[in-house]
Design an enzyme around this catalytic site. Structure first.
Site, PDB file in Angstrom:
ATOM      1  N   TYR A 129      17.628  29.363  10.348  1.00 31.49           N
ATOM      2  CA  TYR A 129      16.442  30.163  10.671  1.00 31.49           C
ATOM      3  C   TYR A 129      16.253  30.264  12.182  1.00 31.49           C
ATOM      4  CZ  TYR A 129      14.587  30.264   5.906  1.00 31.49           C
ATOM      5  OH  TYR A 129      14.399  30.495   4.575  1.00 31.49           O
ATOM      6  N   LYS A 158       0.841  -1.204   0.000  1.00 31.27           N
ATOM      7  CA  LYS A 158       0.000   0.000   0.000  1.00 31.27           C
ATOM      8  C   LYS A 158       0.878   1.257   0.000  1.00 31.27           C
ATOM      9  CE  LYS A 158      -0.341  -0.386   5.045  1.00 31.27           C
ATOM     10  NZ  LYS A 158      -1.101  -1.041   6.136  1.00 31.27           N
TER      11      LYS A 158
HETATM   12  C1  LIG Z   1      -0.438  -2.053   6.826  1.00 28.85           C
HETATM   13  C2  LIG Z   1      -1.043  -3.359   7.168  1.00 28.85           C
HETATM   14  C3  LIG Z   1      -0.249  -4.519   7.263  1.00 28.85           C
HETATM   15  C4  LIG Z   1       1.266  -4.487   7.211  1.00 28.85           C
HETATM   16  O1  LIG Z   1       1.769  -4.027   8.457  1.00 28.85           O
HETATM   17  P1  LIG Z   1       3.315  -3.935   8.795  1.00 28.85           P
HETATM   18  O2  LIG Z   1       3.341  -3.513  10.207  1.00 28.85           O
HETATM   19  O3  LIG Z   1       3.887  -2.915   7.882  1.00 28.85           O
HETATM   20  O4  LIG Z   1       3.907  -5.281   8.561  1.00 28.85           O
HETATM   21  C5  LIG Z   1      -0.884  -5.729   7.423  1.00 28.85           C
HETATM   22  N1  LIG Z   1      -2.240  -5.799   7.547  1.00 28.85           N
HETATM   23  C6  LIG Z   1      -3.022  -4.710   7.500  1.00 28.85           C
HETATM   24  C7  LIG Z   1      -4.508  -4.856   7.644  1.00 28.85           C
HETATM   25  C8  LIG Z   1      -2.460  -3.449   7.329  1.00 28.85           C
HETATM   26  O5  LIG Z   1      -3.233  -2.357   7.309  1.00 28.85           O
END
Ligand SMILES: *Cc1c(COP(=O)(O)O)cnc(C)c1O
Length: 366
Positions: free
Chosen positions: A262, A44
């Site tokens: 800054y 994702k």
């Molecule tokens: C993002 C996500 C994962 C992966 O999680 P990690 O901690 O990056 O391994 C797995 N399952 C679901 C439902 C997620 O939203």
């Protein structure tokens, strides 16, 4: 020493170097842990900001056959990237009638998280394969407790439908001692026993390290593939996959009392050598990184000094090789990803997805 001037044709642009082979080795590490369970990949948000178009084919080559995306648009893009390869692509955000055509056109599997979505799918598109997400305690997505009981009491609600997977997600997998882990495991095991023939998926990266009883049939890691430490209180079992190289634009020597950046928020108390780099918050180096953030030259730390600007930041190179010159590179992240995130009061996940679009992105294969 290699300099920015010679390597990128005079262009003082920071680069983001992503090691696809390291991602493949992290996949293999997870497969070793998993034994007979399948290792899927969560890609994702453009593979946690690192580039799904490059990373998904690399994972596919490493043997990955199942991928999870956040929504149908990410899923469609992934399907295109993986044209010609067999891949199950799941979409976490649920079954939305507005996305029916995209799901069908690109063979995407929605992850259903409410009974109303199940009904809609049954009415409109009973042929679409899907996963069922049960919420066992995180209270984020998935059938809640009462909907779960309704489904367990009426399994015929699934008759004639193509359920490819049941899943749930842990709230506290990165804290192995947290009592919610065992409670969620018990809840999910009960659900699983009602659907013994459907492959089950329970574990993200951190949960994959909790023991084989958490594995079920399909692991669902994300951050471990990309080299973040899933359990930051323990040693990282995974290899770094990404680092930044920022060119030095200018070097100056400070007298005691000189002010930097800054707000003139930093004042030198002794003579210092300071390097100004082409790297800033536009590239995702958070302003909060001024508290303890650092880059590296070789194995030496170069602490961030003063405020991070949009396109620049300064690092202290007083104690580093005096031959450092304009055009040399200072690196960030790599094995220090979690520490860099921590110094900006965040976690590796957020640091990775905020890496900017301005980098020259280089993908390595070794
Ligand atoms: C993002 C996500 C994962 C992966 O999680 P990690 O901690 O990056 O391994 C797995 N399952 C679901 C439902 C997620 O939203």
């Amino acid at each position: 020493m290699k300099t920015a001037n010679t390597e990128v044709g005079q262009s003082p642009v920071p680069r983001l170097i992503i090691n696809l082979a390291a991602i493949q080795r992290n996949y293999a590490r997870l497969q070793n842990l998993a034994g007979k369970a399948e290792v899927a990949a969560v890609i994702k948000a453009n593979a946690y900001g690192l580039g799904a178009d490059e990373i998904a084919p690399a994972l596919s080559k490493a043997g990955c056959r199942t991928f999870y995306t956040a929504n149908a648009s990410e899923g469609a893009q992934l399907r295109q990237t993986l044209t010609g390869q067999s891949a199950n692509i799941y979409v976490f955000s649920g079954f939305w009638s507005s996305e029916r055509e995209a799901l069908k056109k690109h063979s995407l599997f929605p992850v259903i998280n409410e009974l109303s979505q199940l009904e809609e799918l049954r009415d409109m598109d009973p042929d679409i394969p899907f996963a069922l997400h049960f919420d066992t305690g995180i209270n984020r997505l998935g059938l809640g407790a009462s909907e779960t009981e309704i489904l367990l009491a009426n399994p015929d609600l699934l008759d004639g439908l193509d359920v490819r997977q049941i899943m749930s997600h842990l709230a506290c997998a990165d804290e192995p001692e947290h009592p919610l882990n065992a409670r969620q495991l018990i809840a999910f095991s009960r659900i699983r026993s009602a659907f013994p023939k459907i492959p089950a998926s329970f574990s993200n990266s951190a949960a994959s390290l909790l023991g084989t009883e958490y594995h079920f049939d399909i692991l669902r890691p994300g951050i471990a593939l990309y080299g973040g430490n899933p359990t930051p209180n323990n040693e990282n079992l995974f290899e770094p996959t990404v680092h930044i190289e920022a060119p030095i634009l200018q070097i100056r020597t400070l007298k005691p009392g000189d002010l930097v950046g800054y707000g003139a928020s930093w004042q030198s108390e002794r003579p210092h050598r300071l390097a100004t780099l082409a790297l800033g918050y536009a590239d995702g180096i958070m302003r909060a990184s001024q508290q303890g953030g650092y880059g590296k030259i070789g194995t030496s730390n170069a602490p961030i000094i003063g405020r991070v600007s949009m396109d620049m930041l300064s690092v202290d190179i007083s104690d580093i090789d005096p031959d450092i010159q304009v055009g040399d590179w200072v690196s960030f992240l790599g094995p220090d990803l979690d520490e860099c995130a921590n110094s900006a009061s965040t976690i590796s996940y957020e640091f990775l997805v905020r890496l900017g679009s301005r980098f020259l992105r280089l993908y390595r294969d070794n």
